[in-house]
Design a protein around this motif. Structure first.
Motif, PDB file in Angstrom:
ATOM      1  N   GLN A 210       0.831  -1.177   0.000  1.00 17.38           N
ATOM      2  CA  GLN A 210       0.000   0.000   0.000  1.00 17.38           C
ATOM      3  C   GLN A 210       0.879   1.246   0.000  1.00 17.38           C
ATOM      4  OE1 GLN A 210      -2.364  -0.512   3.509  1.00 17.38           O
ATOM      5  NE2 GLN A 210      -3.639  -2.133   2.616  1.00 17.38           N
ATOM      6  N   ALA A 211       0.259   2.389  -0.248  1.00 16.40           N
ATOM      7  CA  ALA A 211       1.018   3.635  -0.342  1.00 16.40           C
ATOM      8  C   ALA A 211       1.780   3.917   0.938  1.00 16.40           C
ATOM      9  CB  ALA A 211       0.073   4.787  -0.669  1.00 16.40           C
ATOM     10  N   GLY A 212       1.143   3.686   2.090  1.00 18.61           N
ATOM     11  CA  GLY A 212       1.803   3.943   3.363  1.00 18.61           C
ATOM     12  C   GLY A 212       3.022   3.069   3.573  1.00 18.61           C
ATOM     13  N   VAL A 213       2.941   1.822   3.147  1.00 17.70           N
ATOM     14  CA  VAL A 213       4.070   0.902   3.294  1.00 17.70           C
ATOM     15  C   VAL A 213       5.226   1.331   2.399  1.00 17.70           C
ATOM     16  CG1 VAL A 213       4.835  -1.482   2.965  1.00 17.70           C
ATOM     17  CG2 VAL A 213       2.590  -1.013   3.968  1.00 17.70           C
ATOM     18  N   VAL A 214       4.897   1.778   1.191  1.00 17.69           N
ATOM     19  CA  VAL A 214       5.941   2.251   0.274  1.00 17.69           C
ATOM     20  C   VAL A 214       6.654   3.467   0.853  1.00 17.69           C
ATOM     21  CG1 VAL A 214       6.387   3.252  -2.006  1.00 17.69           C
ATOM     22  CG2 VAL A 214       4.787   1.333  -1.763  1.00 17.69           C
ATOM     23  N   VAL A 215       5.875   4.400   1.402  1.00 14.58           N
ATOM     24  CA  VAL A 215       6.470   5.589   2.017  1.00 14.58           C
ATOM     25  C   VAL A 215       7.344   5.189   3.204  1.00 14.58           C
ATOM     26  CG1 VAL A 215       5.983   7.722   3.277  1.00 14.58           C
ATOM     27  CG2 VAL A 215       4.643   7.123   1.259  1.00 14.58           C
ATOM     28  N   ALA A 216       6.855   4.258   4.021  1.00 16.26           N
ATOM     29  CA  ALA A 216       7.629   3.794   5.175  1.00 16.26           C
ATOM     30  C   ALA A 216       8.933   3.131   4.731  1.00 16.26           C
ATOM     31  CB  ALA A 216       6.796   2.818   5.998  1.00 16.26           C
ATOM     32  N   ALA A 217       8.886   2.387   3.625  1.00 10.59           N
ATOM     33  CA  ALA A 217      10.095   1.743   3.117  1.00 10.59           C
ATOM     34  C   ALA A 217      11.125   2.787   2.699  1.00 10.59           C
ATOM     35  CB  ALA A 217       9.746   0.837   1.941  1.00 10.59           C
ATOM     36  N   VAL A 218      10.659   3.823   2.005  1.00 11.46           N
ATOM     37  CA  VAL A 218      11.568   4.890   1.587  1.00 11.46           C
ATOM     38  C   VAL A 218      12.162   5.601   2.802  1.00 11.46           C
ATOM     39  CG1 VAL A 218      11.733   7.092   0.354  1.00 11.46           C
ATOM     40  CG2 VAL A 218      10.408   5.201  -0.621  1.00 11.46           C
ATOM     41  N   LEU A 219      11.323   5.876   3.797  1.00 13.25           N
ATOM     42  CA  LEU A 219      11.802   6.517   5.017  1.00 13.25           C
ATOM     43  C   LEU A 219      12.808   5.619   5.755  1.00 13.25           C
ATOM     44  CD1 LEU A 219       8.454   8.018   6.375  1.00 13.25           C
ATOM     45  CD2 LEU A 219      10.383   9.280   5.375  1.00 13.25           C
ATOM     46  N   GLY A 220      12.557   4.310   5.738  1.00  9.46           N
ATOM     47  CA  GLY A 220      13.485   3.379   6.376  1.00  9.46           C
ATOM     48  C   GLY A 220      14.863   3.426   5.735  1.00  9.46           C
ATOM     49  N   VAL A 221      14.898   3.523   4.419  1.00 12.63           N
ATOM     50  CA  VAL A 221      16.187   3.636   3.712  1.00 12.63           C
ATOM     51  C   VAL A 221      16.853   4.962   4.049  1.00 12.63           C
ATOM     52  CG1 VAL A 221      17.288   3.801   1.449  1.00 12.63           C
ATOM     53  CG2 VAL A 221      15.499   2.087   1.855  1.00 12.63           C
ATOM     54  N   ALA A 222      16.063   6.043   4.129  1.00  7.19           N
ATOM     55  CA  ALA A 222      16.615   7.350   4.480  1.00  7.19           C
ATOM     56  C   ALA A 222      17.243   7.319   5.877  1.00  7.19           C
ATOM     57  CB  ALA A 222      15.525   8.417   4.415  1.00  7.19           C
ATOM     58  N   ILE A 223      16.572   6.654   6.813  1.00  8.55           N
ATOM     59  CA  ILE A 223      17.111   6.524   8.163  1.00  8.55           C
ATOM     60  C   ILE A 223      18.405   5.723   8.152  1.00  8.55           C
ATOM     61  CG2 ILE A 223      16.690   5.459  10.426  1.00  8.55           C
ATOM     62  CD1 ILE A 223      13.701   6.191   9.977  1.00  8.55           C
ATOM     63  N   GLY A 224      18.396   4.591   7.427  1.00  8.27           N
ATOM     64  CA  GLY A 224      19.603   3.780   7.330  1.00  8.27           C
ATOM     65  C   GLY A 224      20.754   4.540   6.708  1.00  8.27           C
ATOM     66  N   ALA A 225      20.461   5.339   5.664  1.00  6.67           N
ATOM     67  CA  ALA A 225      21.503   6.123   5.004  1.00  6.67           C
ATOM     68  C   ALA A 225      22.080   7.173   5.951  1.00  6.67           C
ATOM     69  CB  ALA A 225      20.930   6.791   3.758  1.00  6.67           C
ATOM     70  N   ALA A 226      21.205   7.808   6.742  1.00  6.98           N
ATOM     71  CA  ALA A 226      21.681   8.820   7.694  1.00  6.98           C
ATOM     72  C   ALA A 226      22.551   8.190   8.774  1.00  6.98           C
ATOM     73  CB  ALA A 226      20.493   9.542   8.326  1.00  6.98           C
ATOM     74  N   LEU A 227      22.159   7.019   9.271  1.00  2.57           N
ATOM     75  CA  LEU A 227      22.964   6.320  10.267  1.00  2.57           C
ATOM     76  C   LEU A 227      24.314   5.918   9.684  1.00  2.57           C
ATOM     77  CD1 LEU A 227      20.212   4.005  11.832  1.00  2.57           C
ATOM     78  CD2 LEU A 227      21.076   6.164  12.745  1.00  2.57           C
ATOM     79  N   TRP A 228      24.302   5.470   8.432  1.00  5.92           N
ATOM     80  CA  TRP A 228      25.565   5.104   7.764  1.00  5.92           C
ATOM     81  C   TRP A 228      26.462   6.331   7.641  1.00  5.92           C
ATOM     82  CZ3 TRP A 228      28.074   6.938   3.520  1.00  5.92           C
ATOM     83  CH2 TRP A 228      29.128   6.167   3.020  1.00  5.92           C
ATOM     84  N   TRP A 229      25.897   7.438   7.184  1.00  6.63           N
ATOM     85  CA  TRP A 229      26.667   8.667   6.980  1.00  6.63           C
ATOM     86  C   TRP A 229      27.266   9.150   8.303  1.00  6.63           C
ATOM     87  CZ3 TRP A 229      26.047  11.825   2.218  1.00  6.63           C
ATOM     88  CH2 TRP A 229      26.832  12.984   2.231  1.00  6.63           C
ATOM     89  N   ALA A 230      26.476   9.073   9.362  1.00  6.13           N
ATOM     90  CA  ALA A 230      26.936   9.553  10.666  1.00  6.13           C
ATOM     91  C   ALA A 230      28.187   8.823  11.121  1.00  6.13           C
ATOM     92  CB  ALA A 230      25.825   9.381  11.704  1.00  6.13           C
ATOM     93  N   TYR A 231      28.346   7.573  10.714  1.00 17.37           N
ATOM     94  CA  TYR A 231      29.502   6.788  11.150  1.00 17.37           C
ATOM     95  C   TYR A 231      30.635   6.797  10.133  1.00 17.37           C
ATOM     96  CZ  TYR A 231      32.281   2.833  12.832  1.00 17.37           C
ATOM     97  OH  TYR A 231      33.311   2.048  13.276  1.00 17.37           O
ATOM     98  N   PHE A 232      30.318   6.518   8.884  1.00 13.17           N
ATOM     99  CA  PHE A 232      31.372   6.239   7.910  1.00 13.17           C
ATOM    100  C   PHE A 232      31.917   7.475   7.192  1.00 13.17           C
ATOM    101  CE2 PHE A 232      29.388   2.055   8.277  1.00 13.17           C
ATOM    102  CZ  PHE A 232      30.516   1.262   8.434  1.00 13.17           C
ATOM    103  N   ASP A 233      31.186   8.568   7.170  1.00 14.64           N
ATOM    104  CA  ASP A 233      31.640   9.723   6.406  1.00 14.64           C
ATOM    105  C   ASP A 233      32.928  10.303   6.984  1.00 14.64           C
ATOM    106  OD1 ASP A 233      31.161  11.667   4.239  1.00 14.64           O
ATOM    107  OD2 ASP A 233      30.929  13.093   5.892  1.00 14.64           O
ATOM    108  N   VAL A 234      32.980  10.494   8.295  1.00 11.12           N
ATOM    109  CA  VAL A 234      34.166  11.081   8.934  1.00 11.12           C
ATOM    110  C   VAL A 234      34.566  10.320  10.197  1.00 11.12           C
ATOM    111  CG1 VAL A 234      35.069  13.116  10.137  1.00 11.12           C
ATOM    112  CG2 VAL A 234      33.801  13.397   8.012  1.00 11.12           C
ATOM    113  N   VAL A 235      33.580   9.963  11.015  1.00 13.34           N
ATOM    114  CA  VAL A 235      33.859   9.392  12.337  1.00 13.34           C
ATOM    115  C   VAL A 235      34.740   8.158  12.252  1.00 13.34           C
ATOM    116  CG1 VAL A 235      32.796   8.226  14.315  1.00 13.34           C
ATOM    117  CG2 VAL A 235      31.799  10.333  13.418  1.00 13.34           C
ATOM    118  N   ALA A 236      34.403   7.226  11.381  1.00 20.38           N
ATOM    119  CA  ALA A 236      35.176   5.984  11.270  1.00 20.38           C
ATOM    120  C   ALA A 236      36.608   6.259  10.824  1.00 20.38           C
ATOM    121  CB  ALA A 236      34.501   5.024  10.297  1.00 20.38           C
ATOM    122  N   ILE A 237      36.776   7.210   9.942  1.00 20.74           N
ATOM    123  CA  ILE A 237      38.115   7.553   9.432  1.00 20.74           C
ATOM    124  C   ILE A 237      38.980   8.123  10.548  1.00 20.74           C
ATOM    125  CG2 ILE A 237      39.389   9.003   7.817  1.00 20.74           C
ATOM    126  CD1 ILE A 237      36.901   8.916   5.998  1.00 20.74           C
TER     127      ILE A 237
END
Length: 381
Positions: A210-237
């Motif tokens: 359904q539309a809500g599930v699709v939106v939630a899936a996109v938001l889930g990827v956005a959250i995962g991407a932000a968590l990845w960025w928070a660690y790997f962009d500078v902090v991990a280096i």
């Protein structure tokens, strides 16, 4: 000590077992979304995390793909897999089997460390100390298998405390590690945890999208991407360079213990809780989350950010006010999380995390570029 700094294919293969362990822990919480269910899931994750951490230290000393070590690693994988399979029943019918599998994982770890320390007296003393704390912890877990309720949870907590406290009680002088390899292993496990948050989208989605599930899936990827960025962009280096620059011996070992073995656990646990929240959001996107799922979603993200605050404080001795404020804001939003539709709560979380990353990328653009370009210059041709 091993010569190469790169993580080997066998180590990555070993880490895949932790994928199942993480999935089982999030499933345990999602199936029983109560305070007790959350505590059980986090205790199981903590015990399995410390088992994995032990092998991260081990493979900084020995090459896991050479000789009998390879076969021992396969045996440890099998025991780890059984322990992961037992997680849903680890506090019930399969408690004893979990304890047996966990004992096999720890025994193989100590045995391999003893073999690796044959010509290193300082390392041998540290391993013997670890063996005692591990043996006591395993013994407590066996006792817990024959109990239930609050007593059982308390014994599990004692097991985890013994595991975590062993390195403090027996010091950090004798251990050995390869900085680049050690940092890369922990980076890989963060990626595995982030992968679980993506898997949660698929696990929680309905057969008919359904539309809500699709939106939630996109938001889930956005959250995962932000968590990845928070660690790997500078902090991990920066953290990897700090570990490599530390004086070999006690100083480096204590940084590795505190920054990676200890502080990466709340990062992984935070991601696991977010995965639980996403999974339960997808079940009923239009309904408000109950208190425990709301705490898992927003509190998990706050826990992840607070671990980053502590990580920076331990390594750089500075406080990241922006991440601290964002974490506190997420905790303050928990009451709203039980009143708003689950999809709205997920959108708020995604918006806050993306805004945090965007602010950091723009506000500290020059510093970020210097850090990342330095990494490129230092890379081999």
């Amino acid at each position: 000590m091993r010569e190469g700094e790169r993580v080997t294919p066998l180590e990555l293969f070993f880490d895949l077992v932790f994928v199942l362990a993480l999935t089982q822990c999030t499933t345990l919480i999602a199936r029983t979304p109560t305070w007790e269910g959350m505590l059980k899931g986090l205790l199981a994750l903590g015990v399995l995390w410390w088992s994995w951490v032990g092998y991260a230290w081990l493979t900084s000393v020995v090459d896991p793909e050479e000789g009998v070590v390879r076969l021992a690693m396969f045996g440890a994988m099998a025991a780890f897999l059984v322990a992961a399979l037992c997680v849903p029943g680890a506090f019930g019918a399969e408690a004893l089997l979990f304890a047996c599998a966990y004992a096999a994982v720890r025994a193989a770890h100590i045995l391999l460390f003893m073999l690796a320390s044959r010509e290193d007296e300082a390392l041998r003393r540290s391993v013997v100390g670890l063996a005692w704390s591990s043996a006591i912890g395993v013994g407590v877990l066996f006792v817990a298998a024959f109990t239930s309720g609050a007593l059982q949870l308390g014994l599990w907590g004692l097991t985890l405390l013994l595991d975590l406290g062993g390195p403090y009680l027996f010091g950090a002088d004798g251990w050995k590690l390869v900085p680049g390899h050690f940092a890369e292993r922990h980076g890989a496990i963060v990626i595995i945890a982030l992968g679980e948050s993506i898997v949660a989208v698929g696990a929680g989605a309905r057969a008919v999208l359904q539309a809500g599930v699709v939106v939630a899936a996109v938001l889930g990827v956005a959250i995962g991407a932000a968590l990845w960025w928070a660690y790997f962009d500078v902090v991990a280096i920066v953290a990897a360079r700090r570990l490599a620059a530390a004086k070999e011996g006690r100083e480096r070992n204590e940084i590795a213990r505190d920054s990676y073995s200890y502080l990466h656990f709340p990062m992984v646990a935070g991601i696991a809780l977010i995965a639980v929240g996403i999974k339960l959001t997808l079940v009923h996107v239009d309904d408000p989350l109950k208190l425990v799922p709301a705490v898992a979603l927003l509190g998990g993200a706050a826990l992840y950010l607070l671990a980053h605050v502590a990580f920076r404080l331990r390594n750089m001795h500075t406080l990241s006010m922006r991440r601290l404020v964002c974490a506190l804001l997420l905790l303050a939003l928990i009451p709203a999380g039980v009143a708003l539709p689950a999809l709205a709560t997920l959108a708020i979380l995604a918006a806050l995390l993306v805004a945090l990353i965007a602010y950091e990328a723009l506000r500290y653009a020059d510093v970020r570029e210097r850090v990342r370009h330095q990494l490129v210059r230092e890379a081999p041709p």
